[in-house]
Each structure stands twice: as C-alpha cells, then as structure tokens.
Design a protein around this motif. Structure first.
Motif, PDB file in Angstrom:
ATOM      1  N   PHE A  13       0.839  -1.215   0.000  1.00  0.00           N
ATOM      2  CA  PHE A  13       0.000   0.000   0.000  1.00  0.00           C
ATOM      3  C   PHE A  13       0.866   1.253   0.000  1.00  0.00           C
ATOM      4  N   GLY A  29      -5.050   2.423  -5.756  1.00  0.00           N
ATOM      5  CA  GLY A  29      -4.332   1.381  -5.018  1.00  0.00           C
ATOM      6  C   GLY A  29      -4.771   1.300  -3.571  1.00  0.00           C
ATOM      7  N   GLN A  30      -3.999   1.955  -2.703  1.00  0.00           N
ATOM      8  CA  GLN A  30      -4.298   1.927  -1.263  1.00  0.00           C
ATOM      9  C   GLN A  30      -5.756   2.311  -1.006  1.00  0.00           C
ATOM     10  N   GLY A  31      -6.378   1.585  -0.068  1.00  0.00           N
ATOM     11  CA  GLY A  31      -7.798   1.799   0.170  1.00  0.00           C
ATOM     12  C   GLY A  31      -8.076   2.970   1.097  1.00  0.00           C
ATOM     13  N   TYR A 118      -5.207  -9.879   4.335  1.00  0.00           N
ATOM     14  CA  TYR A 118      -4.652  -8.547   4.543  1.00  0.00           C
ATOM     15  C   TYR A 118      -3.173  -8.693   4.942  1.00  0.00           C
ATOM     16  N   ASN A 167     -11.254  -7.855   2.682  1.00  0.00           N
ATOM     17  CA  ASN A 167     -10.265  -7.120   1.894  1.00  0.00           C
ATOM     18  C   ASN A 167      -9.136  -8.098   1.602  1.00  0.00           C
ATOM     19  N   TRP A 198     -14.894  -3.459   7.729  1.00  0.00           N
ATOM     20  CA  TRP A 198     -15.736  -3.026   6.596  1.00  0.00           C
ATOM     21  C   TRP A 198     -17.208  -3.261   6.872  1.00  0.00           C
ATOM     22  N   LYS A 227     -12.913   3.599   8.781  1.00  0.00           N
ATOM     23  CA  LYS A 227     -13.706   3.060   7.682  1.00  0.00           C
ATOM     24  C   LYS A 227     -15.148   3.563   7.761  1.00  0.00           C
ATOM     25  N   PHE A 312     -13.548  -2.292  -2.648  1.00  0.00           N
ATOM     26  CA  PHE A 312     -12.592  -2.820  -3.622  1.00  0.00           C
ATOM     27  C   PHE A 312     -13.286  -3.716  -4.638  1.00  0.00           C
ATOM     28  N   ARG A 357      -6.372  -5.517  -7.623  1.00  0.00           N
ATOM     29  CA  ARG A 357      -7.399  -4.852  -6.809  1.00  0.00           C
ATOM     30  C   ARG A 357      -7.466  -3.356  -7.086  1.00  0.00           C
TER      31      ARG A 357
END
Ligand code: GLN
Length: 382
Positions: A13, A29-31, A118, A167, A198, A227, A312, A357
């Motif tokens: 990430f 990319g990074q969430g 993860y 994820n 999530w 989140k 994602f 992703r």
C-alpha cells in the motif's frame, strides 16, 4: 535483528501510494476515500482539540466512547456489550489485531488464516510466535468449504483470524460459514479474531453478520472509525469481546500504544451517534462508485469479480485477456497513469490467481480517469 522483519519488504500500500504521488497518477491502489468524512465530525475534532484536555485518556479508551461503541453495535447489529468490561479503544484496527495476536498466542500455537489475506496478518502471527495454517479461498466466490477449513485445525489451534467483509476479496461471510467456523473453534478451544472493519460497507442490501453474534464468548470483534466515517488516517479502532478476552487483550494493548488521541476519541464519540441515514448514504455512495467503475471497465472489455463488500473490486487479468502477471500489469498500469494493488501480495503460498485490486472510493472524475488509464494499459498489453 528479528528475522521476521528482516525478511519483509515495505507494505504494497505504501509502495503504490508513494509511486502514485511521485508519478502524479490516479491512485486506485491503497484503500482510502478520496474525500474526507463529514464536516461536522471534523469540527467536533477541532473543538475537542482546542477545548482539551489533550492529556492521556484512560488506557481502555474514553468511557463516553466505549459507551457509544456499545450503543452503536446494539443499535446496528443487535449485539449487547458491557462497555466497561467488553470494549477497548485502540489506535486503529491494525493495532488491535497486533495486540490480540500478542495477547492470545503462545509460541508454537497454531493460527488458522485464510488467503488471500490482509498483508499485516501473517508477519504479526509469525512475530508473535504463532505457526500459520493457511487455507486458500478460491475466486470468484471465495467460499469457506467445511472439508478444507476443518483440515487446517489441529489440537494446537488456538486462534483463527477472519475478515468479513473481506479485503481484498470484497466477499461477505454468510451466517452458515461463520457458524461452521464457530463449531470448529469450540471443538478445538480456539479464539476467533474477527476483523470487521468493513462492516458498514456492504452492497445490494447484504446484511453484515458479526462473528460476535455467532460465537459471543470466543470472539474478539475489531471495528474501525476510519472506515465508518471516511477518516482512515485517524486510526481509531474498537476491540470488543467477552471480559476474559478483553482482560488479556488490554495487557498487550497497554504496552503497545497505551492509548489513542483524546480529541479524536471525542470526535468519534460524536460520530457514532449519527442517524441510520448516514450509514445508508455511505453504502449507497460507494455502491454508485463501484457501479460507475465496473461499468466503465466492462465497457472496455475487462472482466471483474463480484464486489459485495468493502470498497474494492478485482480485475481477473486472464479473463480480461491480459497475459501479464498482476505485478507486471500493475507496473505497466502506472506507466499508463493509474496505480492498483496486485493480489499476489496477499498470498502466503505460491501460485496465486492473477488478480488486480482497485479501490473505488473515489470521485467520479478520478474513477473515469482511472478506467481510461487501465483501458489504455490493457490495449497496449494485448
Ligand atoms: N486497508 C488499506 C488497504 O487495504 C491499507 C491500509 C494501510 O496502508 N495500512 O488498502
């Protein structure tokens, strides 16, 4: 020096976000959401900072926040928690996962994990002395099959780590799957660390089922304000579970981070009181963004996996007729203007499926630019 970390690279990430910033490309990319969460929550944090106190809050978290967490889970998931004995505030979910593994594992204990996973789980299990037993889930549905899952349990199993919604898979565990795991945990005397960060990001009216609702006495449920309120940099997490688990958990937590900034804790206390419509809108907004990105990519000939939860979605590279590895195509995509995350980084064993992703928690214009860049990368790769 410690061999687990000596053998480890930098998290994917961080690498992708750094590359995206350096190259000035679209970052799928990074969430993290492109837009910060609600203004009133930011104002609550600003007021809390100015009015203070800004000194150490209690080690387990501010009482008002712990009460708010218990009330939130009661209202949204029907789970009754004793806020004094069953709720701890952590510096993000990653700290909670680390503290839980350190607290629950004795060197040599086996830990059941599911890949893809993860990227923080495996190094932390190893660092805590755990012996990973990794079960592979298969796309596109990533189902938990009793036979393969049961085969990973032994008389040494002490902990099982799950993540739902998932994820990077974007799958959501059913009550039956959770029930099957709960039976195995009971039969082997294992504890479940349930990463549910999530929990509010589920689509098509899918209901999130908490492992805490299925196995109340042996689950530590982990949640994340970052989140829930699109404030991922705040790093305010919640760890909830039976008093025996919490008592042991806080022993590790007290010497990891000890506590979490009080201004942010007060702002999150305020945020947790938000009406149900806030959470409905959050879901609806992400679902719209998912549909926009998926629609644009499908229009360009990409084949995507189902995305039921978390923000994602993954491209199936082979089915999209891209004959490159996920890592190679991710590099290639950067050249065409977009950063994404290769899924191979989430696998412990060789031969991962070839998936990429994408994070869709972005503005429409960013999603459109990202889709165009991916389409151009695909054309030049074919
Ligand atoms: N959870 C985020 C993701 O999956 C990453 C968080 C981090 O970089 N530590 O992209």
């Amino acid at each position: 020096m410690n061999s687990v970390y000596a053998a480890l690279g930098t998290t994917v990430f961080e690498i992708m976000s750094r590359l995206a910033a350096e190259r000035g490309v679209v970052n799928l990319g990074q969430g993290f959401p492109e837009e910060d969460g609600p203004r009133d929550i930011l104002e609550a944090a600003a007021r809390a900072t100015l009015n203070g106190p800004n000194q150490y809050p209690p080690m387990r978290g501010l009482p008002a926040l712990r009460e708010a967490v218990a009330a939130h889970y009661h209202a949204h998931q029907g789970i009754a928690l004793d806020w004094q004995r069953e709720v701890t505030i952590t510096s993000g979910a990653t700290e909670a996962i680390a503290a839980a593994l350190l607290a629950f594992i004795e060197p040599g204990d086996e830990v059941v994990l599911f890949e893809p996973m993860y990227d923080a789980y495996l190094p932390m299990v190893r660092r805590a002395g755990g012996v990973p037993r990794v079960v592979r889930l298969e796309p596109p549905h990533w189902r938990f099959e009793h036979e393969t899952v049961a085969a990973a349990f032994s008389n040494k199993t002490r902990v099982v780590v799950i993540n739902t919604p998932h994820n990077p898979c974007a799958s959501v565990m059913s009550r039956d799957e959770l029930g099957m795991l709960a039976e195995l945990c009971r039969a082997h005397g294992a504890i479940c660390i349930s990463d549910e960060v999530w929990e509010h990001v589920v689509f098509e009216g899918v209901a999130h089922v908490s492992m805490l609702d299925v196995m109340r006495d042996r689950t530590l449920k982990i949640g994340s304000a970052g989140k829930m309120f699109s404030l991922t940099g705040w790093k305010v997490g919640f760890a909830c579970g039976a008093p025996e688990l919490t008592e042991q958990f806080v022993k590790a937590h007290q010497f990891l981070t000890f506590t979490t900034p009080p201004n942010l804790q007060r702002a999150v206390t305020y945020a947790l009181g938000k009406e149900r419509a806030y959470f409905d809108n959050l879901r609806a907004g992400f679902q719209r963004s998912r549909d926009r990105l998926v629609g644009a990519l499908e229009g360009e000939g990409f084949v995507l996996l189902p995305a039921k939860g978390a923000y994602f979605v993954s491209i199936d590279l082979a089915a999209s007729r891209i004959a490159m590895s996920d890592v190679a195509f991710a590099q290639h995509a950067i050249e065409h203007g977009v950063a994404a995350i290769p899924l191979s980084g989430f696998y412990a064993n060789p031969d991962p499926p070839n998936l990429l992703r994408l994070c869709f928690a972005k503005k429409d214009e960013t999603l459109d630019r990202g889709a165009e860049a991916l389409a151009s990368a695909r054309r030049s790769a074919m």
